[in-house]
Design a protein around this motif. Structure first.
Motif, PDB file in Angstrom:
ATOM      1  N   TRP A  82      -6.878  45.970  12.713  1.00 27.66           N
ATOM      2  CA  TRP A  82      -7.483  44.705  12.270  1.00 27.66           C
ATOM      3  C   TRP A  82      -6.567  44.094  11.218  1.00 27.66           C
ATOM      4  O   TRP A  82      -6.096  44.783  10.306  1.00 27.66           O
ATOM      5  CB  TRP A  82      -8.860  44.970  11.675  1.00 27.66           C
ATOM      6  CG  TRP A  82      -9.505  43.793  11.009  1.00 27.66           C
ATOM      7  CD1 TRP A  82     -10.269  42.841  11.588  1.00 27.66           C
ATOM      8  CD2 TRP A  82      -9.450  43.458   9.615  1.00 27.66           C
ATOM      9  NE1 TRP A  82     -10.707  41.929  10.659  1.00 27.66           N
ATOM     10  CE2 TRP A  82     -10.214  42.278   9.433  1.00 27.66           C
ATOM     11  CE3 TRP A  82      -8.833  44.018   8.507  1.00 27.66           C
ATOM     12  CZ2 TRP A  82     -10.369  41.669   8.186  1.00 27.66           C
ATOM     13  CZ3 TRP A  82      -8.987  43.422   7.265  1.00 27.66           C
ATOM     14  CH2 TRP A  82      -9.747  42.261   7.120  1.00 27.66           C
ATOM     15  N   LEU A  83      -6.342  42.773  11.306  1.00 30.03           N
ATOM     16  CA  LEU A  83      -5.381  42.111  10.424  1.00 30.03           C
ATOM     17  C   LEU A  83      -5.975  40.907   9.690  1.00 30.03           C
ATOM     18  O   LEU A  83      -5.232  40.092   9.156  1.00 30.03           O
ATOM     19  CB  LEU A  83      -4.173  41.606  11.243  1.00 30.03           C
ATOM     20  CG  LEU A  83      -3.466  42.602  12.151  1.00 30.03           C
ATOM     21  CD1 LEU A  83      -2.391  41.880  12.956  1.00 30.03           C
ATOM     22  CD2 LEU A  83      -2.843  43.717  11.332  1.00 30.03           C
ATOM     23  N   ASP A 116      -1.841  33.942   4.320  1.00 29.95           N
ATOM     24  CA  ASP A 116      -0.858  34.807   3.661  1.00 29.95           C
ATOM     25  C   ASP A 116      -1.224  36.282   3.835  1.00 29.95           C
ATOM     26  O   ASP A 116      -0.356  37.116   4.144  1.00 29.95           O
ATOM     27  CB  ASP A 116      -0.750  34.464   2.175  1.00 29.95           C
ATOM     28  CG  ASP A 116      -0.080  33.124   1.932  1.00 29.95           C
ATOM     29  OD1 ASP A 116       0.589  32.609   2.851  1.00 29.95           O
ATOM     30  OD2 ASP A 116      -0.231  32.581   0.820  1.00 29.95           O
ATOM     31  N   ALA A 117      -2.497  36.600   3.619  1.00 39.46           N
ATOM     32  CA  ALA A 117      -2.940  37.987   3.773  1.00 39.46           C
ATOM     33  C   ALA A 117      -2.737  38.463   5.204  1.00 39.46           C
ATOM     34  O   ALA A 117      -2.281  39.595   5.440  1.00 39.46           O
ATOM     35  CB  ALA A 117      -4.411  38.111   3.373  1.00 39.46           C
ATOM     36  N   PHE A 118      -3.047  37.610   6.157  1.00 42.18           N
ATOM     37  CA  PHE A 118      -2.875  37.963   7.567  1.00 42.18           C
ATOM     38  C   PHE A 118      -1.416  38.278   7.892  1.00 42.18           C
ATOM     39  O   PHE A 118      -1.109  39.292   8.539  1.00 42.18           O
ATOM     40  CB  PHE A 118      -3.391  36.818   8.447  1.00 42.18           C
ATOM     41  CG  PHE A 118      -2.805  36.776   9.822  1.00 42.18           C
ATOM     42  CD1 PHE A 118      -3.179  37.715  10.774  1.00 42.18           C
ATOM     43  CD2 PHE A 118      -1.869  35.802  10.176  1.00 42.18           C
ATOM     44  CE1 PHE A 118      -2.624  37.674  12.055  1.00 42.18           C
ATOM     45  CE2 PHE A 118      -1.326  35.757  11.443  1.00 42.18           C
ATOM     46  CZ  PHE A 118      -1.701  36.700  12.383  1.00 42.18           C
ATOM     47  N   LEU A 119      -0.500  37.431   7.463  1.00 42.31           N
ATOM     48  CA  LEU A 119       0.907  37.658   7.774  1.00 42.31           C
ATOM     49  C   LEU A 119       1.438  38.912   7.085  1.00 42.31           C
ATOM     50  O   LEU A 119       2.267  39.643   7.655  1.00 42.31           O
ATOM     51  CB  LEU A 119       1.727  36.428   7.379  1.00 42.31           C
ATOM     52  CG  LEU A 119       1.502  35.198   8.272  1.00 42.31           C
ATOM     53  CD1 LEU A 119       2.156  33.970   7.668  1.00 42.31           C
ATOM     54  CD2 LEU A 119       2.020  35.448   9.687  1.00 42.31           C
ATOM     55  N   ALA A 155       3.060  44.566   7.890  1.00 45.43           N
ATOM     56  CA  ALA A 155       2.871  45.971   7.540  1.00 45.43           C
ATOM     57  C   ALA A 155       2.510  46.807   8.758  1.00 45.43           C
ATOM     58  O   ALA A 155       3.027  47.921   8.944  1.00 45.43           O
ATOM     59  CB  ALA A 155       1.785  46.094   6.474  1.00 45.43           C
ATOM     60  N   ALA A 156       1.613  46.286   9.601  1.00 43.32           N
ATOM     61  CA  ALA A 156       1.193  47.051  10.778  1.00 43.32           C
ATOM     62  C   ALA A 156       2.335  47.209  11.775  1.00 43.32           C
ATOM     63  O   ALA A 156       2.465  48.258  12.419  1.00 43.32           O
ATOM     64  CB  ALA A 156       0.004  46.367  11.444  1.00 43.32           C
ATOM     65  N   HIS A 180      -8.819  29.693  14.029  1.00 46.16           N
ATOM     66  CA  HIS A 180      -8.134  30.839  14.628  1.00 46.16           C
ATOM     67  C   HIS A 180      -6.694  30.546  15.010  1.00 46.16           C
ATOM     68  O   HIS A 180      -5.976  31.457  15.405  1.00 46.16           O
ATOM     69  CB  HIS A 180      -8.902  31.320  15.861  1.00 46.16           C
ATOM     70  CG  HIS A 180     -10.330  31.625  15.590  1.00 46.16           C
ATOM     71  ND1 HIS A 180     -10.724  32.596  14.698  1.00 46.16           N
ATOM     72  CD2 HIS A 180     -11.468  31.043  16.047  1.00 46.16           C
ATOM     73  CE1 HIS A 180     -12.042  32.615  14.629  1.00 46.16           C
ATOM     74  NE2 HIS A 180     -12.518  31.679  15.431  1.00 46.16           N
ATOM     75  N   SER A 181      -6.280  29.309  14.892  1.00 46.89           N
ATOM     76  CA  SER A 181      -4.905  28.976  15.289  1.00 46.89           C
ATOM     77  C   SER A 181      -4.106  28.306  14.169  1.00 46.89           C
ATOM     78  O   SER A 181      -2.944  27.954  14.378  1.00 46.89           O
ATOM     79  CB  SER A 181      -4.911  28.066  16.522  1.00 46.89           C
ATOM     80  OG  SER A 181      -5.435  26.781  16.211  1.00 46.89           O
ATOM     81  N   ALA A 182      -4.704  28.139  12.992  1.00 48.81           N
ATOM     82  CA  ALA A 182      -4.035  27.397  11.922  1.00 48.81           C
ATOM     83  C   ALA A 182      -2.726  28.050  11.487  1.00 48.81           C
ATOM     84  O   ALA A 182      -1.819  27.375  10.999  1.00 48.81           O
ATOM     85  CB  ALA A 182      -4.966  27.235  10.721  1.00 48.81           C
ATOM     86  N   THR A 183      -2.634  29.373  11.645  1.00 46.52           N
ATOM     87  CA  THR A 183      -1.397  30.073  11.263  1.00 46.52           C
ATOM     88  C   THR A 183      -0.520  30.381  12.480  1.00 46.52           C
ATOM     89  O   THR A 183       0.402  31.198  12.398  1.00 46.52           O
ATOM     90  CB  THR A 183      -1.721  31.376  10.506  1.00 46.52           C
ATOM     91  OG1 THR A 183      -2.725  32.097  11.225  1.00 46.52           O
ATOM     92  CG2 THR A 183      -2.226  31.084   9.113  1.00 46.52           C
ATOM     93  N   PHE A 184      -0.803  29.732  13.582  1.00 44.68           N
ATOM     94  CA  PHE A 184      -0.020  29.965  14.804  1.00 44.68           C
ATOM     95  C   PHE A 184       1.460  29.656  14.588  1.00 44.68           C
ATOM     96  O   PHE A 184       2.338  30.482  14.893  1.00 44.68           O
ATOM     97  CB  PHE A 184      -0.581  29.120  15.952  1.00 44.68           C
ATOM     98  CG  PHE A 184       0.275  29.130  17.180  1.00 44.68           C
ATOM     99  CD1 PHE A 184       0.176  30.157  18.105  1.00 44.68           C
ATOM    100  CD2 PHE A 184       1.206  28.115  17.423  1.00 44.68           C
ATOM    101  CE1 PHE A 184       0.985  30.177  19.238  1.00 44.68           C
ATOM    102  CE2 PHE A 184       2.005  28.129  18.547  1.00 44.68           C
ATOM    103  CZ  PHE A 184       1.902  29.165  19.459  1.00 44.68           C
ATOM    104  N   LEU A 185       1.773  28.470  14.068  1.00 48.03           N
ATOM    105  CA  LEU A 185       3.176  28.088  13.908  1.00 48.03           C
ATOM    106  C   LEU A 185       3.902  29.009  12.936  1.00 48.03           C
ATOM    107  O   LEU A 185       5.063  29.374  13.167  1.00 48.03           O
ATOM    108  CB  LEU A 185       3.279  26.637  13.441  1.00 48.03           C
ATOM    109  CG  LEU A 185       3.068  25.557  14.514  1.00 48.03           C
ATOM    110  CD1 LEU A 185       3.245  24.173  13.909  1.00 48.03           C
ATOM    111  CD2 LEU A 185       4.043  25.755  15.683  1.00 48.03           C
ATOM    112  N   ARG A 186       3.231  29.388  11.842  1.00 44.05           N
ATOM    113  CA  ARG A 186       3.866  30.317  10.898  1.00 44.05           C
ATOM    114  C   ARG A 186       4.200  31.641  11.587  1.00 44.05           C
ATOM    115  O   ARG A 186       5.236  32.268  11.303  1.00 44.05           O
ATOM    116  CB  ARG A 186       2.957  30.565   9.701  1.00 44.05           C
ATOM    117  CG  ARG A 186       2.752  29.353   8.799  1.00 44.05           C
ATOM    118  CD  ARG A 186       1.835  29.679   7.631  1.00 44.05           C
ATOM    119  NE  ARG A 186       2.435  30.665   6.730  1.00 44.05           N
ATOM    120  CZ  ARG A 186       1.795  31.195   5.678  1.00 44.05           C
ATOM    121  NH1 ARG A 186       0.544  30.824   5.420  1.00 44.05           N
ATOM    122  NH2 ARG A 186       2.401  32.074   4.914  1.00 44.05           N
ATOM    123  N   THR A 187       3.325  32.052  12.494  1.00 47.56           N
ATOM    124  CA  THR A 187       3.536  33.331  13.175  1.00 47.56           C
ATOM    125  C   THR A 187       4.709  33.263  14.142  1.00 47.56           C
ATOM    126  O   THR A 187       5.580  34.144  14.151  1.00 47.56           O
ATOM    127  CB  THR A 187       2.252  33.746  13.916  1.00 47.56           C
ATOM    128  OG1 THR A 187       1.159  33.803  12.991  1.00 47.56           O
ATOM    129  CG2 THR A 187       2.430  35.099  14.578  1.00 47.56           C
TER     130      THR A 187
END
Length: 399
Positions: free
Chosen positions: A13-14, A58-61, A66-67, A85-92
């Motif tokens: 879980w992330l 930030d916490a998710f990334l 780490a995982a 659920h997709s707001a950090t898609f581009l960062r990823t």
């Protein structure tokens, strides 16, 4: 600092929780916050299931990095395109430029609309298509309108895991544990899961039933939703609740009394009705529609079999909060309920007629008893009408 949590063999879980959010989707109060979940499968290929809202980006990334432990990210499966659920898609995808993005056709269209993302890094999958990641084989099950048209589930038959997008989720931040069995199910988990379903997904019962049918026969050990705890021991319970809610079947034979009162007279009538029902052994709950948020009122209307509405006449029409509630019930497609009416008016009472005009158009809605009418304050004969209404409701529940 990272908090990637192992929830099953090779599955992490992330996500993160947002306790500052006041209104989910700008509409539903979330006094206990909300969680945003993403999951990572570590196989011969690494697979990320969705991203998260920017509030916990930030916490998710950090958790993802780490995982992965230095490995690359091979696949990103986009099951739901809603921005929480997709707001950090581009960062990823910028951080992992070699990742292949797994989507269906509708998701691909939305990725272009939201983020201008398209091209060779996208792989479009079809219904029931499978993706082998090494030891695991993932199967894609489309779940349109649960609760957006592009939604899909992913099933991992090796671990018995259903990644369910927004389905089976709940309001509320996580309180340490990631698993629903660590929370009092009936007291802490179920009420917010019900409020979440009825308000966000409730309109789409037919589509939910179609999605549930696709999961029949699958061996499901755990359900990983995008909001709320992971379901293990409670998975079967929640599937059964979804069957009831999506079929618009009440969980309980009982009554909910909703009232709109200005100077207390209509409230007194509602309280008398509720008291009379309780004395007849009927389970009953009472709500002031001016105080209780409409999302909670809707959830209770889904929960019980019989609904009583008591309202003043206001400016020749219906009291605005009661009008909002009844229109919300209709907008969410609630059906198969029995209802009773109490109206009040110092002159030209019209609330009962107006409420009946809407409720009578709703599918499988049936009125029980005669509309009880108050003129200003209740009198003895009006009290008798309310007691007769209680008798009619109780008899209908017990039959």
């Amino acid at each position: 600092m990272q908090n990637a949590v192992l929830i099953a063999e090779n599955l992490y879980w992330l996500g993160g929780s947002d306790r500052k959010l006041s209104f989910f989707e700008g509409l539903y109060p979330v006094p206990r916050g909300i969680s945003y979940n993403a999951y990572l499968l570590m196989d011969e290929k690494t697979v990320l299931f969705d991203t998260v809202d920017s509030a916990v980006g930030d916490a998710f990334l950090n958790n993802l990095e780490a995982a992965l432990g230095g490995r690359s990210l091979d696949y990103l499966i986009v099951q739901h395109m809603e921005p929480d659920h997709s707001a950090t898609f581009l960062r990823t995808v910028e951080k992992y430029p070699d990742v292949t993005v797994i989507v269906n056709k509708k998701s691909a269209q939305m990725l272009a609309q939201y983020y201008g993302f398209c091209g060779e890094r996208i792989r479009t999958v079809a219904e029931n298509e499978e993706l082998c990641t090494g030891k695991h084989t993932l199967k894609f099950l489309f779940a349109p309108m649960v609760h957006w048209p592009e939604v899909m589930f992913t099933y991992d038959g090796i671990s018995g895991t259903l990644f369910s997008a927004d389905a089976f989720g709940t309001f509320g931040a996580l309180e340490g544990s990631l698993f629903s069995e660590d929370y009092p199910f009936e007291q802490a988990y179920l009420p917010e899961a019900r409020r979440y379903y009825t308000n966000i997904v409730g309109k789409y019962g037919v589509q939910v039933q179609a999605a549930l049918k696709k999961t029949e026969g699958l061996s499901i050990e755990r359900i990983c939703p995008l909001h709320g705890p992971v379901l293990r021991k409670d998975a079967a319970k929640m599937v059964e609740k979804y069957r009831l809610w999506s079929g618009y079947q009440p969980e309980e034979k009982g009554a909910a009394v909703f009232y709109a009162s200005i100077y207390g007279h209509t409230q007194s009538a509602a309280e008398l009705l509720a008291s009379a029902l309780a004395q007849k052994g009927i389970s009953v709950c009472v709500y002031d529609v001016s105080v209780t948020d409409c999302s909670e009122l809707l959830a209770q209307a889904f929960r019980v079999s019989h609904l009583a509405f008591a309202s003043v006449t206001y400016n020749g029409g219906l009291f605005p909060k009661m009008e909002t509630l009844i229109n919300d019930l209709k907008a969410h497609g609630l059906r198969g309920r029995t209802y009773a009416l109490i109206e009040n008016g110092s002159w030209a009472p019209a609330a009962g007629k107006i409420m009946a005009e809407t409720l009578s158009t709703m599918k499988e809605f049936t009125q029980v008893g005669e509309t009880a009418t108050l003129l200003s304050a209740g009198k003895q004969e009006q009290e008798q009408a309310i007691l007769a209404l209680a008798e009619a409701i109780a008899n209908d529940i017990k039959k």
